[in-house]
Design an enzyme around this catalytic site. Structure first.
Site, short mmCIF file in Angstrom:
data_model
loop_
_atom_site.label_atom_id
_atom_site.label_comp_id
_atom_site.label_asym_id
_atom_site.label_seq_id
_atom_site.Cartn_x
_atom_site.Cartn_y
_atom_site.Cartn_z
N GLU A 164 -26.96 32.68 -9.26
CA GLU A 164 -28.33 32.48 -8.79
C GLU A 164 -28.52 31.08 -8.19
OE1 GLU A 164 -30.38 34.89 -8.55
OE2 GLU A 164 -29.12 36.30 -9.66
N HIS B 70 -37.03 45.02 -4.38
CA HIS B 70 -36.58 43.77 -5.01
C HIS B 70 -35.31 43.29 -4.31
CE1 HIS B 70 -36.27 40.85 -8.30
NE2 HIS B 70 -34.97 41.06 -8.21
N ALA B 71 -35.35 42.09 -3.76
CA ALA B 71 -34.23 41.58 -2.98
C ALA B 71 -32.97 41.48 -3.82
CB ALA B 71 -34.59 40.21 -2.39
N HIS C 32 -31.03 32.52 -0.07
CA HIS C 32 -30.59 32.73 -1.45
C HIS C 32 -29.68 33.94 -1.57
CE1 HIS C 32 -31.00 33.11 -5.88
NE2 HIS C 32 -31.03 34.41 -5.61
N GLU C 33 -30.10 35.07 -1.01
CA GLU C 33 -29.32 36.30 -1.16
C GLU C 33 -27.96 36.18 -0.49
OE1 GLU C 33 -30.06 38.53 -3.22
OE2 GLU C 33 -32.09 37.84 -3.62
N HIS D 259 -37.20 42.90 -14.13
CA HIS D 259 -35.98 42.66 -14.90
C HIS D 259 -36.03 43.26 -16.31
CE1 HIS D 259 -36.16 39.78 -11.65
NE2 HIS D 259 -34.86 39.64 -11.74
N TYR E 111 -31.73 32.81 -14.52
CA TYR E 111 -32.61 32.22 -13.52
C TYR E 111 -33.10 30.84 -13.96
CZ TYR E 111 -32.55 37.02 -11.83
OH TYR E 111 -32.13 38.25 -11.38
N HIS F 190 -25.33 34.73 -2.65
CA HIS F 190 -24.61 35.69 -3.48
C HIS F 190 -23.45 36.30 -2.69
CE1 HIS F 190 -27.26 35.78 -6.93
NE2 HIS F 190 -28.31 36.14 -6.21
#
Length: 617
Positions: free
Chosen positions: A416, A358-359, A388-389, A516, A526, A392
């Site tokens: 997010e 899971h990324a 996206h990552e 999750h 999210y 963060h």
């Protein structure tokens, strides 16, 4: 995911000893509240509160790095021993944070300065799953349950044709196969992994609710909703308001997609006026539908490019994808990532061990030890995910100068949304700028480009809402273990118009088949992120002077946008989210109208296509 999401995997024996060594000046700071209040004549002052927060922040900072490293090793090397270490860390951390949270109550009657009051509140809400303070057995049990469920999920496999397939391999079948029966086998197969979690989850809920009650909350769901700088019931109503604004667009998309699936699979497989079978939408959880784009694309309106093919044709590797995403942020004026990012990140799936694929994005030491953990493949989807990552990571670094209590986002939807806002800039214009599309390629955003995005962004919205709707009902007792699974599918049908393709047993525990749930990551973030990303994006495009259709805008290379954006990121959790939102967008309220503006051309097309059809379910 960032470090604050890992609070259940923290402190070891060595860290605990170092932690205790910093406390002699304030011995009351980490002892049970009952002892601290034993002297009835003891009066606390604002200065006592300030000293308590300072000591608490030192404690949090002390354990942070070791916590991150233990969690990183466990996620990257899933073994009996790393699971054992993870459980130990979780137990120690829960004791620490429960103690600190309970001690905030002795300062409740004080008139604290705003900064101190905010830190006190954040400290009280720091845990995702609190345990009763003076029950070591339950604290230990909670830690063990968390680790066991994480392990069951992380090592889960299902055998097909003699081969034990991991979730990533099963998901590839879900994404690419159009064989109804094959998809059904894979869908059912992954859900054989989660039933052993059910009894553990039930016990976990009871322990967490007891801990939440000690902290003054009705239940754990109420505690989660209290983290949004507003009354928890008002927050719930605000989420409902946002869903009401976007539901007509989702309903139009659902009607259109269902009709296309009826054409492909037949009315005997897909009911023309009912919910869509969950295994036919290209995703293990039917949470995003982008993988079935070829089945539903508008006729005579080609998307214009296949991002996966473009990446393959230009010999992109997972590493090059990450470097490209980094380049987006540096084009806005952000400093490059440290070299250690590339030395220490997990960018591709190892062949020799079990890992959590899971990324996720990490700041291991709360300073500059930034990393991602992702089993990256050269696909258009993963190209977006990498952007996206890294969002963060750049956010984590922007606020790393803040005090430990403020090293987070003010609203977990912000974290997010940041990377997703950047992903919205992966337009034809951007792809031309970085050389993935030829210079003579059109920069127009046509119906199919919008449809492809809606299959991910709009299709996700009800799923993003319902996961925590289910947990809130579990935490408040509205759903019992006997009704866990039925309650899950009731919500899936109510919000998504999606149904299980076969009857599901009451003890199936299908919620546990979603990462999750066993990993206890709150999910409303999210849903909020899908609202905020468009709100941020619209304002960024306005700031950049964009005058065309919103969906065609790209902020790549605009340092003025980057400067204002970074100013918001740097504040971390120091301000209520309404203040941070206002600083960047001018509004203090979450606003879904930017989504409607972005997809307005698609909405018109869908409504035209749906004329005369029986929509709804």
């Amino acid at each position: 995911m960032h470090l604050k999401s890992l609070e259940y995997a923290m402190v070891g024996e060595a860290a605990l000893k170092r932690l205790l060594s910093v406390l002699p000046a304030l011995s009351f700071a980490l002892i049970p509240l009952s002892s601290a209040l034993a002297d009835a004549e003891k009066k606390v002052s604002v200065e006592d509160a300030r000293a308590f927060i300072e000591t608490s922040e030192k404690a949090i900072q002390e354990i942070g790095e070791e916590a991150g490293r233990v969690a990183w090793v466990n996620a990257n090397f899933i073994t009996y021993d790393t699971n054992w270490l993870n459980a130990l860390m979780s137990e120690r951390t829960t004791k620490l944070y429960v103690s600190l949270a309970n001690q905030t109550k002795q300062y409740d009657g004080l008139d604290l300065p705003p900064d101190l009051a905010r830190k006190m509140k954040l400290l009280k809400l720091n845990l995702t799953l609190p345990a009763p303070e003076n029950d070591p057995a339950k604290i230990k049990k909670l830690a063990q349950i968390n680790t066991q469920m994480e392990t069951i999920y992380g090592t889960g496999k299902y055998e097909i044709d003699g081969e034990a397939l991991s979730l990533s391999k099963l998901s590839r079948i879900m994404a690419t196969s159009r064989d109804y029966d094959k998809l059904l086998e894979v869908w059912k197969g992954w859900r054989t992994v989660s039933p052993p979690m059910k009894d553990m989850y039930t016990e976990m809920v009871a322990i967490a609710n007891q801990g939440s009650s000690e902290l003054g909350f009705k239940d754990t769901g109420s505690m989660w909703r209290s983290k949004y700088d507003m009354d928890p019931d008002d927050f719930r109503q605000d989420v409902d308001r946002l869903w009401g604004e976007v539901k007509p667009l989702y309903d139009s998309l659902h009607c259109y997609v269902r009709d296309k699936l009826v054409d492909h699979y037949g009315a005997d497989k897909v009911p023309a006026d009912g919910p869509i079978p969950a295994h036919l939408l290209g995703n293990m959880w039917a949470q995003s539908w982008g993988n079935i784009y070829p089945l539903v694309a508008a006729d005579g309106n080609e998307q214009g490019y296949d991002l996966t093919k473009l990446l393959e044709e230009q010999n992109y590797t997972p590493l090059k994808m990450v470097k490209t995403a980094e380049g987006f942020f540096t084009s806005l004026g952000f400093d490059p990532l440290p070299e250690t990012f590339y030395e220490r990140s997990l960018i591709t799936e190892p062949r020799d061990r079990d890992v959590q694929c899971h990324a996720s994005a990490w700041n291991v030491d709360g300073k500059d030890d930034l990393r991602i953990k992702m089993c990256t493949e050269v696909t258009g989807s993963d190209f977006n995910t990498v952007h996206h990552e890294l969002g963060h990571n750049f956010y984590q670094r922007a606020y790393n100068h803040q005090s430990p209590m403020y090293q987070d986002d003010p609203n977990d939807g912000f974290h997010e949304a940041i990377g997703d806002m950047v992903s919205l800039s992966i337009t034809p214009k951007y792809l031309k700028q970085i050389g993935l599309l030829p210079l003579d390629a059109s920069e127009d955003v046509n119906t199919n480009i919008l449809l492809a995005q809606a299959l991910d962004k709009i299709a996700f919205l009800p799923f993003g809402l319902l996961v925590d709707q289910w947990r809130w009902k579990v935490f408040n007792g509205e759903l019992t273990p006997e009704t866990y699974n039925d309650g899950w599918w009731d919500l899936r049908e109510k919000y998504q118009g999606v149904a299980a393709p076969v009857d599901r047993a009451a003890d199936a525990f299908d919620p546990g088949a979603k990462y999750h749930i066993p990993n206890n990551v709150p999910y409303t973030r999210y849903f909020l992120a899908h609202i905020f990303q468009f709100q941020f994006y619209r304002e960024a495009c306005r700031l950049a002077g964009w005058e065309g259709p919103l969906a065609a805008c790209s902020i790549y290379g605009n340092k003025e946008v980057g400067e204002k954006f970074n100013a918001m990121l740097e504040t971390g959790a120091a301000l209520p989210w309404q203040d941070s939102l206002e600083a960047f967008t001018g509004s203090r309220e979450a606003d879904a109208t930017a989504i409607l503006e972005y997809f307005a051309p698609l909405q018109a097309y869908l409504d035209e296509q749906n004329k005369g059809k029986s929509c709804g379910w």
